[in-house]
Scaffold this motif. Sequence first.
Motif, PDB file in Angstrom:
ATOM      1  N   GLU A  94       0.823  -1.211   0.000  1.00  0.00           N
ATOM      2  CA  GLU A  94       0.000   0.000   0.000  1.00  0.00           C
ATOM      3  C   GLU A  94       0.858   1.263   0.000  1.00  0.00           C
ATOM      4  O   GLU A  94       0.472   2.285  -0.571  1.00  0.00           O
ATOM      5  N   ALA A 118      -7.376   3.743  -5.413  1.00  0.00           N
ATOM      6  CA  ALA A 118      -8.288   3.278  -4.358  1.00  0.00           C
ATOM      7  C   ALA A 118      -8.690   1.824  -4.584  1.00  0.00           C
ATOM      8  O   ALA A 118      -8.734   1.019  -3.643  1.00  0.00           O
ATOM      9  N   ILE A 119      -8.985   1.463  -5.834  1.00  0.00           N
ATOM     10  CA  ILE A 119      -9.352   0.081  -6.141  1.00  0.00           C
ATOM     11  C   ILE A 119      -8.177  -0.862  -5.871  1.00  0.00           C
ATOM     12  O   ILE A 119      -8.347  -1.962  -5.320  1.00  0.00           O
ATOM     13  N   LYS A 177      -5.779  -0.509  -3.712  1.00  0.00           N
ATOM     14  CA  LYS A 177      -5.587  -0.679  -2.271  1.00  0.00           C
ATOM     15  C   LYS A 177      -6.594  -1.660  -1.689  1.00  0.00           C
ATOM     16  O   LYS A 177      -6.253  -2.527  -0.871  1.00  0.00           O
ATOM     17  N   ASP A 178      -7.853  -1.553  -2.109  1.00  0.00           N
ATOM     18  CA  ASP A 178      -8.868  -2.485  -1.617  1.00  0.00           C
ATOM     19  C   ASP A 178      -8.576  -3.916  -2.073  1.00  0.00           C
ATOM     20  O   ASP A 178      -8.805  -4.881  -1.328  1.00  0.00           O
ATOM     21  N   VAL A 198      -5.760  -5.291   0.154  1.00  0.00           N
ATOM     22  CA  VAL A 198      -6.249  -5.609   1.496  1.00  0.00           C
ATOM     23  C   VAL A 198      -7.075  -6.887   1.480  1.00  0.00           C
ATOM     24  O   VAL A 198      -6.933  -7.766   2.355  1.00  0.00           O
ATOM     25  N   ALA A 199      -7.944  -7.033   0.480  1.00  0.00           N
ATOM     26  CA  ALA A 199      -8.765  -8.248   0.385  1.00  0.00           C
ATOM     27  C   ALA A 199      -7.900  -9.479   0.124  1.00  0.00           C
ATOM     28  O   ALA A 199      -8.156 -10.557   0.669  1.00  0.00           O
ATOM     29  N   LYS A 240     -15.499  -6.476  -5.208  1.00  0.00           N
ATOM     30  CA  LYS A 240     -16.683  -6.254  -4.383  1.00  0.00           C
ATOM     31  C   LYS A 240     -17.935  -6.202  -5.255  1.00  0.00           C
ATOM     32  O   LYS A 240     -17.899  -5.754  -6.413  1.00  0.00           O
ATOM     33  N   TRP A 269     -19.017  -2.718  -6.504  1.00  0.00           N
ATOM     34  CA  TRP A 269     -18.315  -2.203  -7.668  1.00  0.00           C
ATOM     35  C   TRP A 269     -19.018  -2.629  -8.952  1.00  0.00           C
ATOM     36  O   TRP A 269     -19.154  -1.828  -9.891  1.00  0.00           O
TER      37      TRP A 269
END
Length: 355
Positions: free
Chosen positions: A246, A264-265, A267-268, A271-272, A335, A338
């Motif tokens: 990140e 932003a996408i 980073k998510d 994390v996932a 997600k 999205w």
Amino acid sequence: MAVNYPFSIMYPKPFPLASPPKPQQTAFAPDLSVRLICLDCRDPNPTIIEEFGAGDLVCAGCGLVLGDRVVDTRSEWRTFANDEGDDPSRVGAASDPLMEGMEQLDTIIGFKDGGTGIARELQRAATRSQNSRSERNLLSAFRDISSWCDQFSLPKTISDIAKQLYKRADEEKLLRGKPLDAVIAACIFIACRQAHVPRTFREICNLTHVSKKVLGQCYKALEQAFNLTPGSSAARAGATGVAGPEDLLVRYCNHLDLPPHVQAICKDIIVAAREHGIADGRSPVSIAGGAIYFACLLLGVPKAVKDISMVAGVSEGTIKLVYRLYYADRQKLVKDEWIKEGKVNMDRLPVETAK
């Protein structure tokens, strides 16, 4: 033979008496009833003028000199320039706290002495009184740290931290025998982590031209000596202290001119993937590069693997390998909101790349 000493000799005052209470003293304060007036005109509100040229304190009403030899508290600006305008030079540069205990004021002896030979003798005396070899080496290392930090566009805070770390390592003789460039590179690498501006080993090696093996040895030695483990750094700095994927996304996306929503996408997704144990064991650089490539394909943002590889500093095969791991578990990473909002399209992911 054991000797029995009197109790008073062994313990002259086993329970000392409490000291008597001291009389309460009033705090010092100026006497507000005292007024300054001119002895000649007796003006209750006199106008006092300080004539710095003469060093006098003069009453503006009657001209009586109330004090002499007044100290000039103004700036020490002096101008000897021929051009118009003030010369902002003072008596020298600001003192450096990192050079505490060392001579910071240099004197240069001129050559003109009218043929008397005094200048030559003064130059010899100045040469003998120059800084020691260790101080000269320290100054040279500080210059290299500043130069490399400027080339790497690092803030002055990181440069100061690296200088402090190098000075402490030099005082404790921790890396005796190691190349100077490797020691400086390790200090800059640790300073970047401490300042929450992490850089990878590869980036530091490319900047300083130090081998990764030698840099790792110096880093391990400093880490053990100063207790710079990730856990202790997190306790002091409130962060992990380790460069994660990140932390690298911001710079990589900026270099690739990607829009903010891609970052932003990414980073998510990272994390996932960490929560589901996807691509565990891979380096942060590889994970960041693979996540950027996966997000660009998912969002329909055209970005070649070659460009991502050049920015991240990893091979194209490594990026595609991380992409294959993400593609296999794409249902866990993408997600549902999205897809409902139309931000991403699973059909954009090429299947042939995942083979």
